[in-house]
Structure formats: structure tokens, C-alpha cells
Design a protein around this motif. Structure first.
Motif, PDB file in Angstrom:
ATOM      1  N   ASP A   1      50.616 -60.113  39.925  1.00  0.00           N
ATOM      2  CA  ASP A   1      50.489 -61.163  40.933  1.00  0.00           C
ATOM      3  C   ASP A   1      50.986 -62.509  40.412  1.00  0.00           C
ATOM      4  O   ASP A   1      51.522 -63.322  41.170  1.00  0.00           O
TER       5      ASP A   1
ATOM      6  N   ASP B   1      55.930 -68.348  52.777  1.00  0.00           N
ATOM      7  CA  ASP B   1      55.621 -67.649  54.023  1.00  0.00           C
ATOM      8  C   ASP B   1      55.636 -68.563  55.252  1.00  0.00           C
ATOM      9  O   ASP B   1      54.862 -68.381  56.185  1.00  0.00           O
TER      10      ASP B   1
ATOM     11  N   LYS C   1      54.958 -66.588  46.968  1.00  0.00           N
ATOM     12  CA  LYS C   1      55.207 -66.324  48.386  1.00  0.00           C
ATOM     13  C   LYS C   1      55.562 -67.603  49.141  1.00  0.00           C
ATOM     14  O   LYS C   1      54.804 -68.565  49.117  1.00  0.00           O
TER      15      LYS C   1
ATOM     16  N   ALA D   1      56.490 -62.135  53.500  1.00  0.00           N
ATOM     17  CA  ALA D   1      56.188 -62.426  52.098  1.00  0.00           C
ATOM     18  C   ALA D   1      54.981 -61.629  51.620  1.00  0.00           C
ATOM     19  O   ALA D   1      54.961 -61.100  50.503  1.00  0.00           O
ATOM     20  N   GLU D   2      53.977 -61.514  52.473  1.00  0.00           N
ATOM     21  CA  GLU D   2      52.774 -60.773  52.097  1.00  0.00           C
ATOM     22  C   GLU D   2      53.057 -59.278  51.988  1.00  0.00           C
ATOM     23  O   GLU D   2      52.593 -58.611  51.057  1.00  0.00           O
TER      24      GLU D   2
ATOM     25  N   LYS E   1      60.278 -64.533  37.430  1.00  0.00           N
ATOM     26  CA  LYS E   1      59.455 -64.712  38.621  1.00  0.00           C
ATOM     27  C   LYS E   1      60.220 -64.234  39.856  1.00  0.00           C
ATOM     28  O   LYS E   1      61.450 -64.254  39.890  1.00  0.00           O
TER      29      LYS E   1
ATOM     30  N   PHE F   1      55.559 -55.010  45.947  1.00  0.00           N
ATOM     31  CA  PHE F   1      55.886 -55.335  44.559  1.00  0.00           C
ATOM     32  C   PHE F   1      54.702 -55.036  43.630  1.00  0.00           C
ATOM     33  O   PHE F   1      54.884 -54.499  42.536  1.00  0.00           O
ATOM     34  N   LYS F   2      53.505 -55.360  44.072  1.00  0.00           N
ATOM     35  CA  LYS F   2      52.321 -55.109  43.233  1.00  0.00           C
ATOM     36  C   LYS F   2      52.095 -53.608  43.061  1.00  0.00           C
ATOM     37  O   LYS F   2      51.684 -53.166  41.976  1.00  0.00           O
TER      38      LYS F   2
ATOM     39  N   ILE G   1      59.416 -64.665  47.182  1.00  0.00           N
ATOM     40  CA  ILE G   1      59.633 -63.895  48.409  1.00  0.00           C
ATOM     41  C   ILE G   1      59.629 -64.868  49.580  1.00  0.00           C
ATOM     42  O   ILE G   1      58.645 -65.584  49.796  1.00  0.00           O
TER      43      ILE G   1
ATOM     44  N   SER H   1      54.991 -58.683  48.907  1.00  0.00           N
ATOM     45  CA  SER H   1      54.095 -58.851  47.754  1.00  0.00           C
ATOM     46  C   SER H   1      53.270 -57.596  47.503  1.00  0.00           C
ATOM     47  O   SER H   1      53.122 -57.141  46.359  1.00  0.00           O
ATOM     48  N   GLU H   2      52.743 -57.001  48.562  1.00  0.00           N
ATOM     49  CA  GLU H   2      51.949 -55.778  48.422  1.00  0.00           C
ATOM     50  C   GLU H   2      52.782 -54.655  47.816  1.00  0.00           C
ATOM     51  O   GLU H   2      52.312 -53.911  46.947  1.00  0.00           O
TER      52      GLU H   2
ATOM     53  N   ILE I   1      54.619 -63.335  41.179  1.00  0.00           N
ATOM     54  CA  ILE I   1      55.036 -63.330  42.581  1.00  0.00           C
ATOM     55  C   ILE I   1      54.676 -64.654  43.241  1.00  0.00           C
ATOM     56  O   ILE I   1      53.530 -65.111  43.168  1.00  0.00           O
TER      57      ILE I   1
END
Length: 260
Positions: free
Chosen positions: A159, A166, A164, A145-146, A131, A152-153, A134, A149-150, A162
Motif C-alpha cells: 500500500d 481519484d 491514488k 484508482a481504488e 511508486k 495491485f495489492k 493511479i 489499487s485493490e 500506491i
């Protein structure tokens, strides 16, 4: 007491700002001249200011500081064998920039992104679960974090892998909020990904909250010894001096029981 110490360290931190040091030297010399103090004293202060600029701009101080901050993390290699059955990678945000009304990760963040993904990929290619947490809100409308995440995806991380965090606005909060998530997950290993110059303080703060991470430095900075001072050496030296001050602050607060 913590409020007073915070104020003290914020004041001391001003001395790691080049413009403040120049301003302070000019003000002192001007005041001494106005009060008709000895000319030799004014000259002495001016010489000290010039020597500081040379010592910082020539890269000497930066070399010592870079070694203190980063030497321990140059050869850290994650143990990606079967003994780690439930690893978690914690990535600390490096900032958000708003360029032409578009928010993007700061340049520091991309080395952390790549390092975390490489570690994650090593586990997944061996069919081991992993896992990624972020950590970082940042000061933009979109959290670090967002944005992480974008990315990494887009690199193929599902998803479901991941997580987050934040809410954090600084390294202290990175450690505080991430540690709560980690304690719920009970990982076999926690890998901490951040820049080399930022690692010593980050590890100390995570340990403060009961997490013993395996450091995975994503990038390193250093200065270059030069005959003439330059802005590159000065900029990175001041960045590292702030980290040293931050480490001392963590150590003092831990000894007084003010962290946590």
C-alpha cells in the motif's frame, strides 16, 4: 473563447459517430427529395455515404490512423538501470463497468495494470524504490484508482507504494491532477502507462503541465484489410478518429494558451 471552441469540437466529434453519419445522410437525402431537388444530387450523397462505410469498414482508414497514433510507441522500452533512483509509474484508468451490480475495471484497464506491474516488479527485484500513481475517478461509485489499487495489492504491491489520484474524469484531468502529485514527489523518471492509441494525446497533455513522461504503451489496436466492411474495423476506426480529433484539440489549445 474556450467555451466556443469546446462546443465546436463537441460538434465535430459527432462526425466520428457512425449512427450520426448515417442519420445525417438519410436526413439530407430526405430533405432534398422533399424539395424536389435533382435526383443526381441525392444519388451522389448516397454513394458518398456508402463509400465512407466501405472505406471505414474495410480497414483502410483504420490502418493509417493506427500507424499515426501508435507507431512511435511500439518499441519503447523503459530504462530500468541504476540511473533511475526514484521512478514513478503513472497508470491512466480505462473505465469502470457495472456488471450485475458489481463494479469492475474495464477490459482496457487490465493490460495497463499488467504493464505497470511488470515495470514496477523490474525495479523492486533490483531493490530499487518505485511508486505507482493511479489516475482516474471514473463514473462508478468506486473510483478507478481504488479498483486498480485493490488489484495491485492482490498482486503483491504494498500500500505504501500506491498513490491514488481519484478526482480526474478525463485525460485532461488525469494530466492536471497527476502532475501536481508528481511535482511534490520530484521523481527521477515518470513512466506513463496507457493504451497505444491513447498515448499520443496523453503525452501531449502531461507535457502541457510540465511533465515529460516516458511512454509505456500497454496494448495496441489495429484494423484488418478485408474485402467486405465489418463492424470490428468500423468500431476501432471510429475510436481512433476520436483520438486524432482530441490530439488536434490539445495542439490548438496549447497554441492559444488555453490549456493549463
Amino acid at each position: 473563447m474556450k467555451f466556443l471552441l469546446d462546443l465546436l469540437f463537441r460538434t465535430i466529434q459527432l462526425f466520428t459517430e457512425p449512427y450520426f453519419l448515417v442519420f445525417l445522410a438519410v436526413v439530407i437525402i430526405a430533405l432534398l427529395r422533399r424539395k424536389n431537388k435533382r435526383k443526381n444530387l441525392r444519388i451522389g450523397i448516397g454513394i458518398v455515404a456508402v463509400l465512407m462505410i466501405i472505406f471505414i469498414g474495410n480497414g483502410f482508414l483504420g490502418k493509417f490512423t493506427a500507424e499515426y497514433l501508435q507507431k512511435s510507441y511500439v518499441n519503447t522500452i523503459a530504462n530500468k538501470n541504476g540511473a533511475s533512483q526514484n521512478p514513478v509509474i503513472v497508470v491512466l484508468g480505462g473505465g469502470v463497468v457495472d456488471f450485475n451490480h458489481t463494479e469492475k475495471l474495464h477490459t482496457l484497464s487490465y493490460s495497463r495494470l499488467v504493464t505497470a506491474y511488470q515495470l514496477y516488479h523490474e525495479y523492486r527485484k533490483n531493490n530499487l524504490p518505485c511508486k505507482i500513481v493511479i489516475s482516474g475517478k471514473g463514473r462508478g461509485h468506486t473510483s478507478e484508482a481504488e479498483l486498480f489499487s485493490e488489484n495491485f495489492k492482490n498482486m503483491g504491491v504494498p500500500d505504501a507504494d500506491i498513490i491514488k489520484e481519484d478526482k480526474s474524469m478525463n485525460t485532461y484531468e488525469n494530466a492536471k491532477y497527476s502532475s501536481k502529485i508528481l511535482k511534490q514527489m520530484a521523481p527521477s523518471d515518470v513512466y506513463l502507462v496507457t493504451s497505444g492509441f491513447h498515448m499520443k494525446r496523453s503525452v501531449a497533455l502531461f507535457q502541457t503541465f510540465g511533465v515529460k513522461p516516458v511512454p509505456q504503451a500497454s496494448d495496441f489496436i489495429d484494423t484488418e484489410i478485408t474485402w467486405f466492411p465489418n463492424s470490428y474495423n468500423a468500431a476501432f476506426t471510429f475510436v481512433m478518429l476520436k483520438e486524432v480529433l482530441g490530439i488536434w484539440q490539445v495542439q490548438l489549445y496549447n497554441s492559444l494558451g488555453l490549456n493549463g
